[in-house]
Design a protein around this motif. Sequence first.
Motif, PDB file in Angstrom:
ATOM      1  N   GLY A  80       0.552  -0.920  -0.102  1.00 50.20           N
ATOM      2  CA  GLY A  80      -0.338  -0.283  -0.181  1.00 50.20           C
ATOM      3  C   GLY A  80       0.762   1.353   0.354  1.00 50.20           C
ATOM      4  N   ARG A  81       1.818   0.852   0.654  1.00 54.79           N
ATOM      5  CA  ARG A  81       2.708   2.537   0.715  1.00 54.79           C
ATOM      6  C   ARG A  81       3.170   2.586  -0.159  1.00 54.79           C
ATOM      7  NH1 ARG A  81       8.223   2.021   0.959  1.00 54.79           N
ATOM      8  NH2 ARG A  81       8.219  -0.156   2.183  1.00 54.79           N
ATOM      9  N   GLN A  82       4.158   1.290  -0.790  1.00 50.29           N
ATOM     10  CA  GLN A  82       4.697   1.296  -2.651  1.00 50.29           C
ATOM     11  C   GLN A  82       4.042   1.678  -3.733  1.00 50.29           C
ATOM     12  OE1 GLN A  82       5.657  -2.418  -3.006  1.00 50.29           O
ATOM     13  NE2 GLN A  82       7.821  -2.680  -2.194  1.00 50.29           N
ATOM     14  N   LEU A  83       2.802   1.597  -3.605  1.00 53.14           N
ATOM     15  CA  LEU A  83       1.953   2.066  -4.465  1.00 53.14           C
ATOM     16  C   LEU A  83       1.839   3.232  -4.415  1.00 53.14           C
ATOM     17  CD1 LEU A  83      -0.444  -0.887  -5.087  1.00 53.14           C
ATOM     18  CD2 LEU A  83       1.585  -0.153  -6.657  1.00 53.14           C
ATOM     19  N   ARG A  84       0.791   3.595  -3.475  1.00 53.10           N
ATOM     20  CA  ARG A  84       0.815   5.176  -2.591  1.00 53.10           C
ATOM     21  C   ARG A  84       1.800   6.691  -3.296  1.00 53.10           C
ATOM     22  NH1 ARG A  84      -0.846   4.175   2.487  1.00 53.10           N
ATOM     23  NH2 ARG A  84       1.427   4.841   3.149  1.00 53.10           N
ATOM     24  N   ALA A 109     -10.617  -1.772   3.556  1.00 47.12           N
ATOM     25  CA  ALA A 109      -9.588  -2.886   4.599  1.00 47.12           C
ATOM     26  C   ALA A 109      -8.511  -1.894   5.384  1.00 47.12           C
ATOM     27  CB  ALA A 109      -9.185  -4.161   3.449  1.00 47.12           C
ATOM     28  N   GLU A 110      -8.209  -2.566   6.436  1.00 50.06           N
ATOM     29  CA  GLU A 110      -6.892  -1.774   7.247  1.00 50.06           C
ATOM     30  C   GLU A 110      -6.060  -2.859   7.195  1.00 50.06           C
ATOM     31  OE1 GLU A 110      -6.694   0.795   7.964  1.00 50.06           O
ATOM     32  OE2 GLU A 110      -8.642   1.139   7.783  1.00 50.06           O
ATOM     33  N   VAL A 111      -4.116  -2.627   7.544  1.00 50.47           N
ATOM     34  CA  VAL A 111      -3.408  -3.489   8.088  1.00 50.47           C
ATOM     35  C   VAL A 111      -3.320  -4.878   9.140  1.00 50.47           C
ATOM     36  CG1 VAL A 111      -1.024  -3.688   8.335  1.00 50.47           C
ATOM     37  CG2 VAL A 111      -2.134  -2.002   6.654  1.00 50.47           C
ATOM     38  N   PRO A 112      -3.413  -6.154   8.879  1.00 47.82           N
ATOM     39  CA  PRO A 112      -2.597  -6.624   7.818  1.00 47.82           C
ATOM     40  C   PRO A 112      -3.542  -7.303   6.518  1.00 47.82           C
ATOM     41  CG  PRO A 112      -2.491  -7.530   9.704  1.00 47.82           C
ATOM     42  CD  PRO A 112      -3.245  -6.592   9.431  1.00 47.82           C
ATOM     43  N   GLU A 116      -5.641  -4.597   1.768  1.00 51.81           N
ATOM     44  CA  GLU A 116      -5.668  -3.107   2.144  1.00 51.81           C
ATOM     45  C   GLU A 116      -5.045  -2.249   1.377  1.00 51.81           C
ATOM     46  OE1 GLU A 116      -2.786  -0.625   3.321  1.00 51.81           O
ATOM     47  OE2 GLU A 116      -2.290  -2.324   3.455  1.00 51.81           O
ATOM     48  N   PRO A 117      -3.862  -3.676   0.899  1.00 55.95           N
ATOM     49  CA  PRO A 117      -2.906  -2.522  -0.136  1.00 55.95           C
ATOM     50  C   PRO A 117      -3.271  -1.928  -2.097  1.00 55.95           C
ATOM     51  CG  PRO A 117      -1.851  -4.775  -0.877  1.00 55.95           C
ATOM     52  CD  PRO A 117      -3.236  -4.368   1.043  1.00 55.95           C
ATOM     53  N   TYR A 118      -4.767  -3.042  -1.863  1.00 56.59           N
ATOM     54  CA  TYR A 118      -5.169  -2.592  -3.263  1.00 56.59           C
ATOM     55  C   TYR A 118      -6.059  -1.397  -2.775  1.00 56.59           C
ATOM     56  CZ  TYR A 118      -3.410  -7.081  -4.524  1.00 56.59           C
ATOM     57  OH  TYR A 118      -2.470  -8.096  -5.230  1.00 56.59           O
ATOM     58  N   TRP A 119      -7.006  -1.755  -1.687  1.00 54.68           N
ATOM     59  CA  TRP A 119      -8.051  -0.554  -1.404  1.00 54.68           C
ATOM     60  C   TRP A 119      -7.559   1.124  -1.323  1.00 54.68           C
ATOM     61  CZ3 TRP A 119     -13.150   1.369  -0.714  1.00 54.68           C
ATOM     62  CH2 TRP A 119     -13.172   2.300   0.114  1.00 54.68           C
ATOM     63  N   THR A 120      -6.466   0.786  -0.673  1.00 52.31           N
ATOM     64  CA  THR A 120      -5.529   1.865  -0.952  1.00 52.31           C
ATOM     65  C   THR A 120      -4.880   2.334  -1.858  1.00 52.31           C
ATOM     66  OG1 THR A 120      -4.334   1.081   1.807  1.00 52.31           O
ATOM     67  CG2 THR A 120      -3.175   2.876   0.458  1.00 52.31           C
ATOM     68  N   ALA A 121      -4.571   1.778  -2.577  1.00 50.34           N
ATOM     69  CA  ALA A 121      -3.771   1.834  -3.370  1.00 50.34           C
ATOM     70  C   ALA A 121      -5.934   3.093  -4.373  1.00 50.34           C
ATOM     71  CB  ALA A 121      -3.459   1.354  -4.177  1.00 50.34           C
ATOM     72  N   GLU A 122      -6.600   2.220  -4.391  1.00 51.07           N
ATOM     73  CA  GLU A 122      -7.259   2.275  -5.707  1.00 51.07           C
ATOM     74  C   GLU A 122      -8.177   4.227  -5.074  1.00 51.07           C
ATOM     75  OE1 GLU A 122     -10.576   0.039  -5.412  1.00 51.07           O
ATOM     76  OE2 GLU A 122      -9.247  -2.318  -7.153  1.00 51.07           O
ATOM     77  N   GLN A 123      -8.406   4.368  -3.666  1.00 57.38           N
ATOM     78  CA  GLN A 123      -8.542   4.955  -3.491  1.00 57.38           C
ATOM     79  C   GLN A 123      -7.437   6.311  -3.217  1.00 57.38           C
ATOM     80  OE1 GLN A 123     -11.651   5.714  -1.776  1.00 57.38           O
ATOM     81  NE2 GLN A 123     -11.744   3.442  -2.793  1.00 57.38           N
TER      82      GLN A 123
END
Length: 282
Positions: A80-84, A109-112, A116-123
């Motif tokens: 998630g951090r990488q994609l942001r 979704a939240e870590v872990p 979560e990374p997909y939700w974080t990146a999409e948003q």
Amino acid sequence: MKIGISGASGQLGQSVLKELAQRGGGHELVGISRSPGTVRSPAEGRWGDFDAPQTLSAAFAGLDRLLLIPSADLSPGVRGRQLRGAIDAAVAAGVQHLFLVSAAGTRKAEVPSLIEPYWTAEQHLIRTAPLWTILRMNYFAESMAQEIQMSAAMGVLTGLGEERVAYVSRDDLAAAAAGALLGDGHAGAIYNATGPAAVSGEERARTASQVLGKPLGFAVIDEAQLRGGLSQAGLPEIVVNVMADIKKSFVRGDFDVVTTDIERLSGRPPKSLGQILAAAAV
């Protein structure tokens, strides 16, 4: 038009670049990787590392469109951090249209959590990019084919439940991504890249029996048994956790979705799990 592909040394990235090259059109192709020397002509190889944000400005410079493929790092919170960071770097570099490979079943979704990374990146993509397109992939048919081959000697395939999944071929996803990257009218779209049919655990075992020419059954086990078997196979804890989460997502029905998006974007029908398993067994 200049098109960039992140993760260009990985299997999906290589396949997307191959599809783009085959389709022609005179576009400039850029493969972005931590191993740029592995990027094959006619694509230009550029150094770019999600964990070294300072490398991304040059990697993304001059691109009109960019496909972001998540890294293989399974550590909670990392992708998630990488994609942001990659999205921010691409926007700062002036890339006008960003394409993101995400996953079926993505929701808040939240870590872990695995999604979560997909939700974080999409948003972040939706909030930040001038133009964006999301390709939500189903579970790779090739990954399930490997699991089947490893389990076949025992004469039984296992799961945590019915596990209906519309497995998608990696090459079919690559062809769909290439079609979207080269086409118009995809801004603001969220596509679901799936195989032609959702396959249950029983159907998976039956297909494997036919392809491999040996009887295979299907047995439902619990999570403790699954984790125990994976640990006994020598897999590290982080992989055991990911595999358990994937199997639970199968039971939830996250991948029990069938669309025509692959054919719409790529121009060809998607391969079935049986076809992928047959090719892997050759």
